[in-house]
Design a protein around this motif. Structure first.
Motif, PDB file in Angstrom:
ATOM      1  N   GLY A  49       0.808  -1.215   0.000  1.00 47.80           N
ATOM      2  CA  GLY A  49       0.000   0.000   0.000  1.00 47.80           C
ATOM      3  C   GLY A  49       0.841   1.264   0.000  1.00 47.80           C
ATOM      4  O   GLY A  49       0.535   2.224  -0.703  1.00 47.80           O
ATOM      5  N   ARG A 187      -7.383  -5.094   1.842  1.00 43.54           N
ATOM      6  CA  ARG A 187      -7.977  -3.929   2.499  1.00 43.54           C
ATOM      7  C   ARG A 187      -6.943  -3.191   3.347  1.00 43.54           C
ATOM      8  O   ARG A 187      -6.961  -1.954   3.426  1.00 43.54           O
ATOM      9  N   ARG A 190      -5.014  -1.088   0.907  1.00 45.26           N
ATOM     10  CA  ARG A 190      -5.784   0.093   0.490  1.00 45.26           C
ATOM     11  C   ARG A 190      -5.837   1.130   1.603  1.00 45.26           C
ATOM     12  O   ARG A 190      -5.711   2.333   1.356  1.00 45.26           O
ATOM     13  N   GLU A 193      -2.464   2.843   1.896  1.00 40.12           N
ATOM     14  CA  GLU A 193      -2.237   3.695   0.732  1.00 40.12           C
ATOM     15  C   GLU A 193      -3.044   4.979   0.827  1.00 40.12           C
ATOM     16  O   GLU A 193      -2.505   6.088   0.648  1.00 40.12           O
ATOM     17  N   GLU A 194      -4.341   4.871   1.103  1.00 41.49           N
ATOM     18  CA  GLU A 194      -5.209   6.050   1.132  1.00 41.49           C
ATOM     19  C   GLU A 194      -4.857   6.977   2.280  1.00 41.49           C
ATOM     20  O   GLU A 194      -4.858   8.202   2.128  1.00 41.49           O
TER      21      GLU A 194
END
Length: 204
Positions: A49, A187, A190, A193-194
């Motif tokens: 991520g 998940r 993600r 990363e976000e």
């Protein structure tokens, strides 16, 4: 991927370096758990991520693990070795890049305790051990509360080590599963990363 060996006051540490494909906006140092290594599934997912967010990653192996010992070193030695690794990597590999500290379980505690001295701009905690199983009175919540920078905690919903509380600069994301965080690895990628993209945007 590149491997580096780093002298610390408590022996030789190792770092496995994963570079973001398009330059780097920051560098994330990730430490392992007390009895585990840098190949833990959640650490691998977090690495994926972070690099997707344009962040270089160093998976850091503490000297006691490099020396082949299973029992972790005392907290003071872990913290000193970690800061020595951070200084080395910052000077030789990640010059002028903001540093993010992180890790799973024991490694998350090290990241929190050293964040201020190491001038980290953010902290990523995977499976932060709020207290030993069945001993909620022996809380480590103050280690989290002392972190002065934005913090992400990814925690299993049924983690026997407890659940951290949210704060104004701390995001707690719950995942299915226990302390191992082996479920829903995409998940985790993600989420990291976000979150990193959002936190680092003002620094770009």
């Amino acid at each position: 991927m590149t491997r580096a060996e780093i002298d610390t006051p408590h022996g030789l540490a190792r770092a496995e370096l994963h570079c973001a494909p398009e330059g780097g906006r920051a560098a994330l140092l990730l430490g392992h758990g007390a009895g585990g290594g840098i190949g833990a599934p959640d650490l691998v997912a977090a690495t994926r991520g972070a690099t997707a967010a344009g962040v270089h990653v160093a998976l850091v192996e503490q000297p006691y693990r490099v020396a082949g010992r299973r029992a972790p070193a005392p907290a003071g030695q872990l913290d000193t070795a970690w800061l020595a690794v951070a200084d080395h990597l910052s000077a030789l590999w990640f010059a002028d890049l903001p540093l993010v500290f992180g890790g799973r379980s024991s490694g998350a505690r090290v990241a929190c305790r050293t964040a201020q001295e190491g001038q980290a701009v953010a902290v990523v905690c995977l499976a932060f051990p709020v207290h030993p199983p069945g001993k909620p009175d022996k809380t480590r919540q103050p280690e989290l509360d002392a972190v002065p920078v934005p913090t992400l905690v990814v925690q299993g919903e049924s983690d026997p080590f407890g659940r951290p509380v949210e704060a104004h600069h701390r995001d707690v994301v719950l995942m299915p599963g226990d302390h191992s965080l082996k479920k829903e690895l995409p998940r985790i990628s993600r989420t990291v990363e976000e979150w990193l993209d959002r936190i680092l945007r003002p620094l770009d």
